[in-house]
Design an enzyme around this catalytic site. Structure first.
Site, mmCIF file in Angstrom:
data_model
loop_
_atom_site.group_PDB
_atom_site.id
_atom_site.type_symbol
_atom_site.label_atom_id
_atom_site.label_comp_id
_atom_site.label_asym_id
_atom_site.label_seq_id
_atom_site.Cartn_x
_atom_site.Cartn_y
_atom_site.Cartn_z
ATOM 1 N N ASP A 84 -51.519 39.426 19.628
ATOM 2 C CA ASP A 84 -52.520 38.762 18.788
ATOM 3 C C ASP A 84 -52.997 37.463 19.443
ATOM 4 O OD1 ASP A 84 -54.066 38.287 16.562
ATOM 5 O OD2 ASP A 84 -52.415 38.426 15.120
ATOM 6 N N ASP A 112 -59.703 42.666 10.957
ATOM 7 C CA ASP A 112 -58.781 42.388 9.854
ATOM 8 C C ASP A 112 -59.324 42.951 8.548
ATOM 9 O OD1 ASP A 112 -56.770 41.174 11.175
ATOM 10 O OD2 ASP A 112 -57.349 39.128 10.700
HETATM 11 C C1 DGJ Z 1 -54.269 38.362 12.668
HETATM 12 C C2 DGJ Z 1 -54.232 39.849 12.859
HETATM 13 O O1 DGJ Z 1 -55.505 40.347 13.021
HETATM 14 C C3 DGJ Z 1 -53.501 40.477 11.676
HETATM 15 O O2 DGJ Z 1 -53.534 41.859 11.782
HETATM 16 C C4 DGJ Z 1 -52.109 39.958 11.628
HETATM 17 O O3 DGJ Z 1 -51.400 40.386 12.755
HETATM 18 C C5 DGJ Z 1 -52.127 38.449 11.540
HETATM 19 N N1 DGJ Z 1 -52.926 37.848 12.559
HETATM 20 C C6 DGJ Z 1 -50.727 37.908 11.629
HETATM 21 O O4 DGJ Z 1 -50.690 36.558 11.690
#
Ligand code: DGJ
Length: 751
Positions: A479, A549
């Site tokens: 990430d 997301d």
């Molecule tokens: C952002 C990501 O896109 C999410 O899927 C998740 O992993 C969060 N960060 C976790 O902090």
């Protein structure tokens, strides 16, 4: 012959499957562009394609030839300052303060195959017979700099790749101010520019604008390719549709700050340039040093956007992504993020995993919150050791418990970041991107580690390698949750500070490369606050990416549709999440959520222990069905049928077809129900005209040509009286139907 060279006229003709790209050496020794478009036959001289009349207001290079103004002429890799007033492909500041360069032709080199770009992601060949590479060597005698322009043409694809390499052969230091990777001068400007733009939770929405005089530009200044604009643009003719007409694609294999623009000049010609964003960039080129630009992948289609997309899908899936997972069916995963966020312990995880396993899930992914004291997003990034309060028995133990259940184990990292509240930051405040004397802006309470500093990259490698060595981890979600600010590095000299964003990305690539080499069995999924770094550069290391997301099925229609313009379905992480949806609070059926997520690397992101019996049964059936069809869904030829960006966006449809055309799966989605709706037909694509198919939900059989030309009648289900066909009613409805070729012996009908 994919590369035809005329040694007399110094003309170079690259020919892909159905595309020609021609340029030559002009009388001033620089390169002039002659043609880019549908394949044409070769001839000894194409220079007439660049002929221009003189114009009274032009500046020109030679006193006795007023037609030779660089402002009038199509060029290959233009500079600024010698009669061309458009934005250039490159600019270099020399020790005397001047910014004029004159790279003239020296020689060419023809290479079988396609050389790799050192330290950078790029498309590749597995066999040298797949492509030819032409390198044109240019030299500026005044500055002792050389420029090598590299072109690779893939046989059997409509793709030409480009990059540029600058080398300093002199003693003095020069400063590169701008170094784009490709520039194309089109002879007219009758095009529409398509871009993939958006923001967090609405990434890569397609938008179009007609080219008009001046510069139309997209860029990133954020340190990643960004959610705001993807490093891609297409130029299509106004009449071009998904399935007809001419379109050119430009895709940048890079994950940092980029610029892509088209300048329409006063003669209605269009210059496309693409490369590292020159804004806030410079590169000090010392004696004997080289600077390699990343790669631009140019693609061409005479048959609309869909064919262009398929060209990119095929190339990126098979010759950009790498490793064991490249061609493998991707596991159905369950990610705990939306299920638990930071609130979990081993017991909770195992109970979710157990239920998930019962439904057929293959990979359990432990997301953010397993390390340091990370109970919220204010702390612990950089402290990559397990939180023994949450997981007292450690990661190796958790992994083996999951493995014993028959599940693979995946783990989340955010390697490029550090929390202020962390042991790493306390020890190494000098390791973050910063400008001395200035305060550091914060994003998600965190700071960006200085990946321009090799020491930092080494340290993070060691931390991650320790974890990956001690536990049986098959998947890593990488990430990256904030953009850069106050960009500077304490590890670099004053005159190198504008190199930081590019050096940072090189550091990210280096870390990825070392990890995939040491842990070749690991499936990497890239992520950046969802899809803020969904780009070809990342695909070279991580064959799939978290698309967004936003897991709402209706929002995902636009996101996945837009993403499919360039990126293959195998690369798009797509999950079913709980309702009301956490991002938009919308309630859609479990069926619709899965019907959207099927067209990608499929998974779930919800607490299965909270699902009722019926839901679990449905989920089990969804996974069973997906596994049966995932080869086709992840690797089939993808066709976009109805766009969420048109007709008020109420209907979206797409389909995947198997390579032998014996099977296809169609997704059809409707956002809002319509009262007394019109009679709708859906025209399918990519089927074999002569094959006869059974269509799930329909009586009888249909030939491919009928399904593609007469289409199928969709039932709206509005008055409830219709039987068979597609039962469409209610908001957020969807239907997936399967076409299977009937028994070969059972064929009837004549064309
Ligand atoms: C952002 C990501 O896109 C999410 O899927 C998740 O992993 C969060 N960060 C976790 O902090």
């Amino acid at each position: 012959m994919p590369v035809m060279i005329n040694d007399q006229t110094l003309q170079f003709h690259l020919q892909g499957k159905d595309v020609s790209y021609v340029f030559h050496v002009m009388k001033n020794g620089q390169l002039g562009q002659l043609y880019f478009g549908k394949k044409i036959r070769n001839r000894s001289d194409f220079s007439h394609l660049s002929k221009r009349e003189s114009r009274v207001t032009s500046s020109y290079v030679y006193d006795d030839d007023s037609t030779f103004s660089l402002d009038l002429i199509k060029q290959e890799y233009p500079g600024y300052g010698t009669s061309d007033y458009r934005e250039p492909a490159f600019q270099i500041e020399h020790p005397d303060g001047s910014r004029i360069s004159d790279f003239t032709y020296q020689s060419y080199e023809l290479i079988k195959g396609k050389p790799r770009l050192s330290g950078l992601p790029a498309t590749y060949v597995e066999d040298d017979g797949e492509a030819d590479t032409l390198v044109i060597h240019m030299y500026d005698k005044v500055t002792n700099l050389s420029l090598s322009l590299m072109y690779s043409v893939y046989h059997g694809r409509n793709v030409i790749t480009r990059s540029a390499l600058f080398t300093n052969h002199g003693e003095e230091t020069h400063v590169i101010k701008r170094a784009h990777s490709a520039s194309v001068d089109f002879p007219d400007a009758d095009y529409e520019m398509i871009q993939l733009s958006g923001s967090w939770s609405r990434e890569r929405h397609m938008s179009e604008r007609k080219l008009s005089p001046g510069i139309q530009s997209i860029q990133s200044t954020r340190g990643t390719s960004s959610a705001q604009h993807n490093p891609f643009l297409a130029l299509k003719r106004p009449m071009t549709t998904e399935h007809t007409g001419e379109v050119y694609g430009f895709s940048f294999v890079y994950s940092g700050n980029f610029q892509a623009q088209v300048e329409v000049d006063h003669y209605q010609t269009a210059r496309m340039t693409m490369g590292i964003n020159p804004f806030d960039f410079s590169w000090t080129l010392g004696s004997s040093a080289s600077f390699q630009t990343p790669e631009v992948v140019m693609a061409y289609s005479k048959h609309g956007l869909n064919e262009l997309s398929q060209t990119y899908h095929d190339l990126y899936q098979s010759r950009l992504a790498r490793g064991k997972w490249r061609d493998a069916e991707r596991p159905v995963l369950l990610n705990n993020w939306e299920a638990t966020y930071f609130d979990f312990d081993e017991k909770k995880l195992l109970s979710i995993a157990e239920k998930a396993k019962e439904t057929g899930v293959e990979l359990f992914v432990l997301d953010d919150g397993w390390f340091g004291k990370r109970n919220d997003d204010r702390t612990s990034l950089g402290d990559w050791f397990v939180d023994s309060k949450k997981l007292p028995e450690g990661l190796p133990n958790l992994a083996s418990k999951l493995n014993d259940m028959g599940l693979l184990f995946g783990l989340w990292f955010e390697p490029e970041m550090v929390s202020k509240e962390s042991e790493l930051y306390q020890k190494h405040p000098d390791w973050v991107i910063q400008v001395p004397g200035r305060s550091n802006s914060i994003g998600r309470h965190q700071l960006v580690l200085d990946f321009a500093n090799p020491e930092v990259v080494d340290y993070i490698y060691e931390q991650m390698a320790t974890i990956l060595n001690e536990a049986n981890i098959n998947y890593v979600k990488w990430d990256m949750n904030r953009y850069m600010t106050e960009i500077g590095s304490l590890s670099l000299l004053k005159n190198q500070q504008a190199e930081v964003p590019h050096r940072y990305i090189l550091g990210v690539y280096e870390l990825y490369e070392r990890l995939i080499e040491a842990f070749p069995h690991v499936l990497f999924e890239s992520c950046a606050s969802g899809g803020a770094r969904f780009d070809p550069g990342m695909l070279y290391y991580a064959p799939q990416a978290w698309t967004s997301d936003d897991t709402d099925a209706m929002e995902r229609l636009s996101i996945q549709y837009g993403t499919s313009l360039v990126y293959p379905l195998s690369s798009m992480g797509a999950h079913v999440s709980a309702v009301p949806n956490h991002q938009v609070k919308r309630i859609t059926s479990l069926e619709t959520r899965a019907n959207v997520a099927y067209f990608g690397a499929f998974g779930y992101e919800l607490d299965v222990t909270k699902m009722n019996k019926d839901e679990l049964k449905e989920m089990t059936e969804q996974i069973r069905w997906y596994k049966e069809n995932r080869q086709l869904l992840q690797y089939g030829a993808f066709y976009r049928l109805r766009s969420p960006f048109e007709q008020k966006g109420n209907v979206t449809s797409w389909m995947s077809v198997s390579s032998d055309q014996t099977k296809a799966i169609v997704g059809y989605y409707q956002v809002l129900a319509e009262p007394n709706p019109s009679f709708k037909r859906l025209y399918l694509k990519g089927l074999a005209a002569e094959k006869e198919y059974e269509v799930s939900g329909y009586e009888g059989t249909y030939f491919g040509d009928e399904l593609m030309n007469a289409g199928i009648q969709l039932s709206s289900g509005y008055d409830g009286s219709q039987t068979g066909g597609l039962e469409e009613s209610g908001d957020f409805s969807s239907h997936v139907f399967v076409l299977v070729e009937t028994d070969q012996n059972n064929r009837g009908g004549e064309v």
